[in-house]
Design an enzyme around this catalytic site. Structure first.
Site, PDB file in Angstrom:
ATOM      1  N   HIS A 173       0.837  -1.222   0.000  1.00 13.57           N
ATOM      2  CA  HIS A 173       0.000   0.000   0.000  1.00 13.57           C
ATOM      3  C   HIS A 173       0.866   1.264   0.000  1.00 13.57           C
ATOM      4  O   HIS A 173       0.430   2.321   0.457  1.00 13.57           O
ATOM      5  CB  HIS A 173      -0.950   0.036   1.204  1.00 13.57           C
ATOM      6  CG  HIS A 173      -1.684  -1.243   1.445  1.00 13.57           C
ATOM      7  ND1 HIS A 173      -2.941  -1.476   0.965  1.00 13.57           N
ATOM      8  CD2 HIS A 173      -1.318  -2.379   2.092  1.00 13.57           C
ATOM      9  CE1 HIS A 173      -3.337  -2.705   1.310  1.00 13.57           C
ATOM     10  NE2 HIS A 173      -2.353  -3.265   1.989  1.00 13.57           N
ATOM     11  N   SER A 203      14.915  21.795 -16.056  1.00 14.53           N
ATOM     12  CA  SER A 203      13.757  22.639 -16.318  1.00 14.53           C
ATOM     13  C   SER A 203      14.257  23.984 -16.817  1.00 14.53           C
ATOM     14  O   SER A 203      15.301  24.469 -16.369  1.00 14.53           O
ATOM     15  CB  SER A 203      12.968  22.826 -15.024  1.00 14.53           C
ATOM     16  OG  SER A 203      12.196  24.010 -15.094  1.00 14.53           O
ATOM     17  N   LYS A 208      15.970  21.933 -10.803  1.00 12.02           N
ATOM     18  CA  LYS A 208      15.334  20.679 -11.218  1.00 12.02           C
ATOM     19  C   LYS A 208      16.248  19.732 -11.983  1.00 12.02           C
ATOM     20  O   LYS A 208      17.035  20.141 -12.825  1.00 12.02           O
ATOM     21  CB  LYS A 208      14.117  20.984 -12.111  1.00 12.02           C
ATOM     22  CG  LYS A 208      12.941  21.587 -11.391  1.00 12.02           C
ATOM     23  CD  LYS A 208      12.310  20.675 -10.353  1.00 12.02           C
ATOM     24  CE  LYS A 208      11.605  19.496 -10.983  1.00 12.02           C
ATOM     25  NZ  LYS A 208      10.291  19.850 -11.505  1.00 12.02           N
ATOM     26  N   ASN A 254      15.076  16.166 -13.735  1.00 12.45           N
ATOM     27  CA  ASN A 254      13.882  15.333 -13.892  1.00 12.45           C
ATOM     28  C   ASN A 254      14.198  13.937 -14.423  1.00 12.45           C
ATOM     29  O   ASN A 254      15.019  13.802 -15.329  1.00 12.45           O
ATOM     30  CB  ASN A 254      12.894  16.022 -14.835  1.00 12.45           C
ATOM     31  CG  ASN A 254      12.443  17.369 -14.301  1.00 12.45           C
ATOM     32  OD1 ASN A 254      12.281  17.540 -13.093  1.00 12.45           O
ATOM     33  ND2 ASN A 254      12.256  18.329 -15.196  1.00 12.45           N
ATOM     34  N   GLU A 299       9.917   8.404 -16.805  1.00 11.18           N
ATOM     35  CA  GLU A 299       8.598   9.031 -17.016  1.00 11.18           C
ATOM     36  C   GLU A 299       8.090   8.760 -18.419  1.00 11.18           C
ATOM     37  O   GLU A 299       6.918   8.444 -18.635  1.00 11.18           O
ATOM     38  CB  GLU A 299       8.692  10.549 -16.822  1.00 11.18           C
ATOM     39  CG  GLU A 299       8.840  11.002 -15.399  1.00 11.18           C
ATOM     40  CD  GLU A 299       9.007  12.516 -15.349  1.00 11.18           C
ATOM     41  OE1 GLU A 299       7.998  13.213 -15.202  1.00 11.18           O
ATOM     42  OE2 GLU A 299      10.145  12.995 -15.493  1.00 11.18           O
ATOM     43  N   LYS A 304       0.045  -2.541 -40.271  1.00 13.73           N
ATOM     44  CA  LYS A 304       1.479  -2.245 -40.230  1.00 13.73           C
ATOM     45  C   LYS A 304       1.861  -1.104 -39.315  1.00 13.73           C
ATOM     46  O   LYS A 304       2.809  -1.233 -38.521  1.00 13.73           O
ATOM     47  CB  LYS A 304       1.987  -1.980 -41.650  1.00 13.73           C
ATOM     48  CG  LYS A 304       2.008  -3.253 -42.458  1.00 13.73           C
ATOM     49  CD  LYS A 304       2.181  -3.003 -43.922  1.00 13.73           C
ATOM     50  CE  LYS A 304       1.608  -4.163 -44.705  1.00 13.73           C
ATOM     51  NZ  LYS A 304       0.125  -4.338 -44.555  1.00 13.73           N
TER      52      LYS A 304
END
Ligand code: ARG
Length: 465
Positions: free
Chosen positions: A160, A281, A287, A289, A294, A329
């Site tokens: 969980h 970013s 940042k 990433n 992703e 295709k």
């Protein structure tokens, strides 16, 4: 016959094909990627026709030479593909006729584009499945390498997405390895059913020429000629099966991706992905990433979509070939490209994962991950499991209140919940004690992880054999 009417089938037509219809019905823009398979199939067919006495040896040699030249022209980018010639098959045949004259027109004897295209796709897919199998193996090899290195590295295991019990990082990666082993098996199965030869089915009913399908079959490396001509030209279940295997593989890769994305976040901080697999970013300078996982997570959407396209395409089609099948295709090719791209990105990236061991360990120390171990300890000391569960529950409630994990409590603190608790309790409350105790096949103990890695290595080595 008008100039605009297709040379290969225009005989019974009284007016040229509408210009839009010609473009609308053409497939050459996407099926030209099967040029190699088309040429291979034609060479095998020409050899067989010669053995059957339909072509002379000179004619066969002219055809083989002409097709060889066409292949070189295509590979050099010198070949002029024509939409008016509809598809890869008629483009190549027309070029051959232009090159070697009337003999080129004999190549299509005893054959139809219906068995030709079904043969080409199967040859194409078979070769691509082989590349995919290699790439799955490379990714699995990478996982085994990291799993072995991280057999002792402790992290929290989750259910969980809540801290459950400590596990080793190696054990976690071996779970991915298992998913991929089953995916590998699915592609092997798909290859087996793909590697059946439609050639000889001709348009739908077979042909009146004395063809020798065993010969073409052997020349093209198929395992057997298709048993039924109607089935051979019409069904695309092998492409559906490929997309199904691909969808399951991608589903597994989304699970891996999701975890990688979570683990690279500041909140988890379990791993670092090297910069070369990340991007920044344009507005937020801090940042970094995790684009690769992703994107792989996102790419699953198109592969599931292709599976749905092909299932819908095939649904309710009456025997035998229908033009609907020309739509097989693009989904198939895109599924192939996507799967190969995702596997390549992962196979390159996984060995470069940098686990942050301290941070993983700290997370495992938080969240009462050894609570089950304490319960098992009480059971070993004669307490019934349900009572042990209750005692540990109370200890955890106390820990939450005091902001202390079980391993951080004193013996007096622990003993207030049960008088069977003695100093040896600390052996089971350590993370190392907890993982080492799960010492059986499939368990998370470091020596079990090492044994599983060894079995995995053996499995991969057997594939190569
Ligand atoms: N381009 C066609 C396809 O991809 C080849 C077979 C066409 N056959 C036919 N009779 N129109 O399926």
């Amino acid at each position: 016959m008008s100039d605009n009417t297709n040379q290969q089938w225009g005989g019974r037509f009284n007016e040229p094909t509408d210009a839009f219809v010609a473009r609308f019905t053409a497939s050459v823009e996407f099926d030209q990627r099967m040029y190699l398979q088309d040429i291979r199939g034609s060479i095998a067919h020409a050899k067989m026709l010669t053995k059957a006495g339909v072509l002379t040896e000179d004619e066969r040699d002219d055809i083989i030479r002409g097709l060889g030249e066409i292949r070189i022209e295509i590979e050099r980018g010198e070949f002029e593909w024509s939409v008016a010639l509809e598809d890869v098959h008629m483009n190549i045949e027309a070029a051959l006729t232009k090159k070697i004259g009337i003999t080129g027109k004999k190549l299509h004897t005893g054959r139809s584009r219906n068995d030709q295209v079904a043969t080409d796709i199967r040859l194409y897919l078979r070769d691509e499945v082989d590349l995919i199998l290699e790439e799955i193996t490379r990714l699995q090899q990478g996982l085994l390498g990291v799993a072995e290195r991280e057999a002792d590295t402790i992290m929290p295991g989750f259910t969980h997405l809540q801290t459950a019990q400590p596990v080793t990082f190696g054990h976690h990666l071996l779970a991915w390895f298992e998913m991929l082993s089953r995916d590998y098996g699915r592609f092997v199965d798909c290859r087996e059913r793909t590697n059946i030869m439609p050639l000889g089915a001709a348009a739908l009913a077979g042909t009146t020429y004395p063809i020798e399908r065993d010969m073409t079959c052997e020349l093209l490396g198929f395992s057997a000629p298709a048993e039924n001509s109607l089935d051979a030209v019409s069904d695309r279940d092998f492409a559906i099966e490929f997309c199904a295997a691909s969808s399951i593989l991608l589903m597994h890769m989304t699970r891996m991706s999701e975890e990688l994305v979570l683990w690279t976040s500041a909140q988890f901080n379990f791993i670092n992905l090297p910069d070369r697999f990340c991007t920044g970013s344009s507005i937020m300078p801090q940042k970094k990433n995790p684009d690769v996982p992703e994107l792989v997570r996102g790419k699953s959407g198109r592969v599931y979509g292709h599976l749905m396209s092909l299932l819908t395409l095939m649904k309710s089609q009456p025997l035998a070939y229908n033009k609907d099948n020309q739509e097989d295709k693009e989904p198939l090719f895109d599924a192939i490209d996507t799967v190969k791209g995702c596997l390549r990105a992962f196979a390159d990236m996984i060995p470069a994962l940098e686990p942050k061991k301290e941070s993983m360990r700290e997370a495992a120390l938080r969240g009462f991950s050894t609570a089950t171990d304490l319960a098992d300890y009480l059971v070993r000391k004669g307490v019934a499991f349900r009572d042990a569960h209750e005692i540990v529950g109370k200890s955890v409630a106390y820990g939450i209140e005091q902001n202390k994990d079980l391993g951080e409590m004193t013996l007096d603190e622990l003993a207030q919940f049960s008088d069977v608790i003695t100093a040896d309790v600390f052996d089971v409350l350590t993370l190392e004690g907890s993982v080492a105790a799960r010492d059986h096949i499939g368990g998370t103990a470091p020596n079990q992880v090492r044994a599983a890695v060894a079995r995995g290595e053996k499995k991969l080595a057997e594939r190569q054999a």
